[in-house]
Design a protein around this motif. Sequence first.
Motif, mmCIF file in Angstrom:
data_model
loop_
_atom_site.group_PDB
_atom_site.id
_atom_site.type_symbol
_atom_site.label_atom_id
_atom_site.label_comp_id
_atom_site.label_asym_id
_atom_site.label_seq_id
_atom_site.Cartn_x
_atom_site.Cartn_y
_atom_site.Cartn_z
ATOM 1 N N GLY A 1 0.818 -1.210 0.000
ATOM 2 C CA GLY A 1 0.000 0.000 0.000
ATOM 3 C C GLY A 1 0.851 1.260 0.000
ATOM 4 N N TYR B 1 1.028 4.066 -2.911
ATOM 5 C CA TYR B 1 0.827 5.475 -2.566
ATOM 6 C C TYR B 1 1.992 6.332 -3.060
ATOM 7 N N LEU C 1 -3.075 6.412 -5.665
ATOM 8 C CA LEU C 1 -3.720 6.670 -4.376
ATOM 9 C C LEU C 1 -4.968 5.835 -4.171
ATOM 10 N N ASN C 2 -5.813 5.703 -5.182
ATOM 11 C CA ASN C 2 -7.039 4.912 -5.025
ATOM 12 C C ASN C 2 -6.731 3.453 -4.764
ATOM 13 N N ALA D 1 -3.992 2.227 -3.473
ATOM 14 C CA ALA D 1 -3.394 2.122 -2.138
ATOM 15 C C ALA D 1 -4.466 2.171 -1.065
ATOM 16 N N ASP D 2 -5.401 3.101 -1.204
ATOM 17 C CA ASP D 2 -6.475 3.237 -0.218
ATOM 18 C C ASP D 2 -7.317 1.974 -0.153
ATOM 19 N N CYS D 3 -7.695 1.459 -1.306
ATOM 20 C CA CYS D 3 -8.522 0.244 -1.337
ATOM 21 C C CYS D 3 -7.781 -0.939 -0.721
ATOM 22 N N VAL E 1 -5.188 -0.992 1.447
ATOM 23 C CA VAL E 1 -4.961 -0.853 2.888
ATOM 24 C C VAL E 1 -6.266 -0.987 3.661
ATOM 25 N N THR E 2 -7.320 -0.387 3.163
ATOM 26 C CA THR E 2 -8.608 -0.481 3.845
ATOM 27 C C THR E 2 -9.137 -1.909 3.830
#
Length: 56
Positions: A14, A18, A23-24, A26-28, A30-31
């Motif tokens: 992630g 990033y 970014l999207n 990475a966010d998905c 990690v979340t």
Amino acid sequence: MLQHARNLGEMQLGITLYDSGHLNQADCLVTATCVETRRSGMIRSEIAAETAAGPE
């Protein structure tokens, strides 16, 4: 222990995504993996603690 190592690998991926501007993704990632894994681990540890304490 294996789950912890896997979680660290997912966090590192992630961070790499990033840093490279994805970014999207990475966010998905990690979340979906890290945060949910930590939440489920906390819930399991709370259940274990309640079970060990016994009935009130």
